[in-house]
Design an enzyme around this catalytic site. Structure first.
Site, PDB file in Angstrom:
ATOM      1  N   SER A  25      39.309  34.755  26.811  1.00 49.14           N
ATOM      2  CA  SER A  25      39.349  33.942  28.027  1.00 49.14           C
ATOM      3  C   SER A  25      39.381  34.825  29.264  1.00 49.14           C
ATOM      4  O   SER A  25      40.112  35.808  29.313  1.00 49.14           O
ATOM      5  CB  SER A  25      40.604  33.067  28.051  1.00 49.14           C
ATOM      6  OG  SER A  25      40.695  32.308  26.877  1.00 49.14           O
ATOM      7  N   HIS A  56      34.781  29.377  25.598  1.00 51.07           N
ATOM      8  CA  HIS A  56      34.191  30.392  24.723  1.00 51.07           C
ATOM      9  C   HIS A  56      32.759  29.984  24.376  1.00 51.07           C
ATOM     10  O   HIS A  56      32.535  28.877  23.908  1.00 51.07           O
ATOM     11  CB  HIS A  56      34.993  30.535  23.430  1.00 51.07           C
ATOM     12  CG  HIS A  56      36.405  31.002  23.641  1.00 51.07           C
ATOM     13  ND1 HIS A  56      36.751  32.333  23.648  1.00 51.07           N
ATOM     14  CD2 HIS A  56      37.543  30.329  23.859  1.00 51.07           C
ATOM     15  CE1 HIS A  56      38.041  32.446  23.871  1.00 51.07           C
ATOM     16  NE2 HIS A  56      38.555  31.246  23.998  1.00 51.07           N
ATOM     17  N   HIS A  78      39.109  31.317  16.065  1.00 50.23           N
ATOM     18  CA  HIS A  78      40.562  31.456  16.057  1.00 50.23           C
ATOM     19  C   HIS A  78      41.124  30.861  14.772  1.00 50.23           C
ATOM     20  O   HIS A  78      40.618  29.856  14.267  1.00 50.23           O
ATOM     21  CB  HIS A  78      41.183  30.711  17.244  1.00 50.23           C
ATOM     22  CG  HIS A  78      40.781  31.235  18.575  1.00 50.23           C
ATOM     23  ND1 HIS A  78      39.618  30.860  19.191  1.00 50.23           N
ATOM     24  CD2 HIS A  78      41.398  32.114  19.410  1.00 50.23           C
ATOM     25  CE1 HIS A  78      39.531  31.486  20.356  1.00 50.23           C
ATOM     26  NE2 HIS A  78      40.585  32.252  20.513  1.00 50.23           N
ATOM     27  N   TYR A  80      43.656  29.074  14.442  1.00 53.81           N
ATOM     28  CA  TYR A  80      44.134  27.693  14.605  1.00 53.81           C
ATOM     29  C   TYR A  80      43.028  26.658  14.513  1.00 53.81           C
ATOM     30  O   TYR A  80      43.290  25.467  14.417  1.00 53.81           O
ATOM     31  CB  TYR A  80      44.905  27.531  15.933  1.00 53.81           C
ATOM     32  CG  TYR A  80      44.127  27.869  17.189  1.00 53.81           C
ATOM     33  CD1 TYR A  80      43.085  27.074  17.638  1.00 53.81           C
ATOM     34  CD2 TYR A  80      44.453  28.992  17.938  1.00 53.81           C
ATOM     35  CE1 TYR A  80      42.383  27.389  18.792  1.00 53.81           C
ATOM     36  CE2 TYR A  80      43.765  29.315  19.089  1.00 53.81           C
ATOM     37  CZ  TYR A  80      42.718  28.514  19.516  1.00 53.81           C
ATOM     38  OH  TYR A  80      42.023  28.828  20.645  1.00 53.81           O
ATOM     39  N   GLU A  81      41.762  27.081  14.541  1.00 57.99           N
ATOM     40  CA  GLU A  81      40.672  26.107  14.449  1.00 57.99           C
ATOM     41  C   GLU A  81      40.560  25.526  13.040  1.00 57.99           C
ATOM     42  O   GLU A  81      40.117  24.403  12.870  1.00 57.99           O
ATOM     43  CB  GLU A  81      39.341  26.758  14.844  1.00 57.99           C
ATOM     44  CG  GLU A  81      39.253  27.094  16.325  1.00 57.99           C
ATOM     45  CD  GLU A  81      38.021  27.917  16.641  1.00 57.99           C
ATOM     46  OE1 GLU A  81      36.897  27.415  16.435  1.00 57.99           O
ATOM     47  OE2 GLU A  81      38.188  29.073  17.078  1.00 57.99           O
ATOM     48  N   ALA A 108      43.640  36.316  25.967  1.00 59.16           N
ATOM     49  CA  ALA A 108      44.598  35.795  26.941  1.00 59.16           C
ATOM     50  C   ALA A 108      45.948  35.731  26.243  1.00 59.16           C
ATOM     51  O   ALA A 108      46.007  35.449  25.042  1.00 59.16           O
ATOM     52  CB  ALA A 108      44.177  34.408  27.403  1.00 59.16           C
ATOM     53  N   MET A 203      47.377  33.916  20.399  1.00 58.21           N
ATOM     54  CA  MET A 203      46.896  33.221  19.197  1.00 58.21           C
ATOM     55  C   MET A 203      45.653  33.859  18.582  1.00 58.21           C
ATOM     56  O   MET A 203      44.916  33.189  17.857  1.00 58.21           O
ATOM     57  CB  MET A 203      46.582  31.763  19.539  1.00 58.21           C
ATOM     58  CG  MET A 203      47.724  31.000  20.200  1.00 58.21           C
ATOM     59  SD  MET A 203      47.221  29.332  20.648  1.00 58.21           S
ATOM     60  CE  MET A 203      48.595  28.815  21.675  1.00 58.21           C
ATOM     61  N   SER A 204      45.391  35.121  18.878  1.00 59.18           N
ATOM     62  CA  SER A 204      44.156  35.726  18.343  1.00 59.18           C
ATOM     63  C   SER A 204      44.360  37.213  18.072  1.00 59.18           C
ATOM     64  O   SER A 204      45.485  37.685  17.952  1.00 59.18           O
ATOM     65  CB  SER A 204      43.013  35.532  19.345  1.00 59.18           C
ATOM     66  OG  SER A 204      43.241  36.317  20.511  1.00 59.18           O
ATOM     67  N   ASN A 227      50.154  33.607  31.876  1.00 63.02           N
ATOM     68  CA  ASN A 227      51.374  32.836  32.173  1.00 63.02           C
ATOM     69  C   ASN A 227      52.594  33.584  31.678  1.00 63.02           C
ATOM     70  O   ASN A 227      52.492  34.446  30.808  1.00 63.02           O
ATOM     71  CB  ASN A 227      51.313  31.466  31.466  1.00 63.02           C
ATOM     72  CG  ASN A 227      51.113  31.608  29.967  1.00 63.02           C
ATOM     73  OD1 ASN A 227      49.990  31.846  29.505  1.00 63.02           O
ATOM     74  ND2 ASN A 227      52.182  31.491  29.206  1.00 63.02           N
ATOM     75  N   HIS A 239      46.503  24.689  28.307  1.00 65.17           N
ATOM     76  CA  HIS A 239      45.266  25.449  28.147  1.00 65.17           C
ATOM     77  C   HIS A 239      44.492  25.489  29.467  1.00 65.17           C
ATOM     78  O   HIS A 239      43.800  26.464  29.763  1.00 65.17           O
ATOM     79  CB  HIS A 239      44.417  24.821  27.029  1.00 65.17           C
ATOM     80  CG  HIS A 239      43.181  25.609  26.702  1.00 65.17           C
ATOM     81  ND1 HIS A 239      43.205  26.952  26.389  1.00 65.17           N
ATOM     82  CD2 HIS A 239      41.871  25.247  26.651  1.00 65.17           C
ATOM     83  CE1 HIS A 239      41.964  27.380  26.159  1.00 65.17           C
ATOM     84  NE2 HIS A 239      41.145  26.368  26.319  1.00 65.17           N
TER      85      HIS A 239
HETATM   86  N1  HPA Z   1      51.255  31.644  24.126  1.00 66.17           N
HETATM   87  C1  HPA Z   1      50.264  31.804  23.222  1.00 66.17           C
HETATM   88  N2  HPA Z   1      49.015  32.058  23.528  1.00 66.17           N
HETATM   89  C2  HPA Z   1      48.715  32.166  24.827  1.00 66.17           C
HETATM   90  C3  HPA Z   1      49.671  31.999  25.836  1.00 66.17           C
HETATM   91  C4  HPA Z   1      51.012  31.734  25.464  1.00 66.17           C
HETATM   92  O1  HPA Z   1      51.932  31.591  26.301  1.00 66.17           O
HETATM   93  N3  HPA Z   1      49.031  32.156  27.017  1.00 66.17           N
HETATM   94  C5  HPA Z   1      47.729  32.403  26.738  1.00 66.17           C
HETATM   95  N4  HPA Z   1      47.531  32.407  25.400  1.00 66.17           N
END
Ligand code: HPA
Length: 267
Positions: A25, A56, A78, A80-81, A108, A203-204, A227, A239
């Site tokens: 991202s 993406h 990913h 989680y998909e 990200a 998450m990746s 964040n 997201h």
């Molecule tokens: N947690 C998990 N994955 C993320 C986050 C987060 O705070 N920010 C961007 N990807």
């Protein structure tokens, strides 16, 4: 795999990239800066993922970036998909198969450190696999016992740090903890992650690093901080926020990557 390798070699038309960049991202626009580019949708390459996440794309862009032959992967699968940690295995096997030796992953991530604010960039020094999964589940050979002591390549990391200094952009360094997603973490999980030694969560990337080491690729990875992690601000995570903030850090990371390529500092 052979099909994807043959097809890619054919489409590369003599280009011989040494390094591949996986764009997370916020980095998407970097693919548009590749010169003399050939663009190959993942759909043309057997085994490459259909990417279902907004933000993406799903194409290979090969050409020159800052005077270096690169292969840019825009879009990744990913865990989680679909719950398949090995979803990127065909992609990385194809890269190894065409002779690419170096891999640079971007993502990200959420920051656990107040001093690493949204918009900053973190070089990953090491990771914690908190997902309970592994892309090498089911791999039948003893090659599955991959050493991870020096997973993140020292020379590539040093090159990125020098490039950051040259560009005057702050490059933090820290430990990335892989959560499966797709739900964000709870504040309690973030407190736990901090106790366990994490600096950022995401998450990746971790499955790709494991696969890269399995395949003998040298690998480095950087996070764009979008964040502060759950519970640190009193605000809910989303997201949309990730997508909104990612381009700021993405621009900084893109400048560092280009400086590294321009200086030939890819190890
Ligand atoms: N947690 C998990 N994955 C993320 C986050 C987060 O705070 N920010 C961007 N990807």
């Amino acid at each position: 795999m052979k099909q994807a390798i043959d097809r890619l070699v054919e489409r590369l038309d003599g280009r011989a990239p040494e390094m591949a960049l996986v764009l997370g991202s916020g980095l998407g626009s970097l693919a548009g800066e590749v010169e003399n580019a050939v663009r190959i949708p993942y759909g043309e390459l057997p085994g490459f993922p259909e990417s279902g996440v907004t933000g993406h794309a799903g194409e290979v862009v090969a050409g020159r970036l800052s005077g270096t032959d690169v292969l840019v992967l825009s879009g990744r699968a990913h865990y989680y998909e679909h719950g398949n940690a090995a979803a990127m295995r065909p992609v990385l096997e194809t890269l190894a198969g065409i002779g690419i030796g170096k891999l640079l992953l971007t993502n990200a991530a959420g920051s656990l450190r107040e001093d690493m604010a949204p918009g900053s960039v973190m070089l990953i020094s090491d990771h914690i696999n908190f997902s309970g999964s592994n892309p090498l589940f089911g791999e039948p050979t003893d090659r599955r016992f991959v050493g991870m002591t020096e997973a993140y390549d020292a020379e590539l990391r040093a090159g990125l740090k020098r490039a950051a200094v040259a560009t005057g952009i702050d490059l933090h360094e820290g430990v990335y903890m892989w959560f499966s997603g797709p739900s964000f973490e709870t504040p309690a999980e973030i407190r736990m992650a901090r106790v366990l030694g994490a600096d950022a969560v995401g998450m990746s990337t971790v499955p790709e690093v494991i696969l890269a080491r399995f395949l003998g690729l040298r690998v480095a990875a950087c996070s764009v901080i979008t964040n502060l992690a759950a519970g640190m601000t009193g605000q809910e995570l989303s997201h949309d926020e990730t997508k909104e903030v990612a381009p700021l850090g993405g621009r900084r990371l893109a400048a560092i990557l280009k400086a590294m390529l321009a200086e030939g500092r890819t190890g």
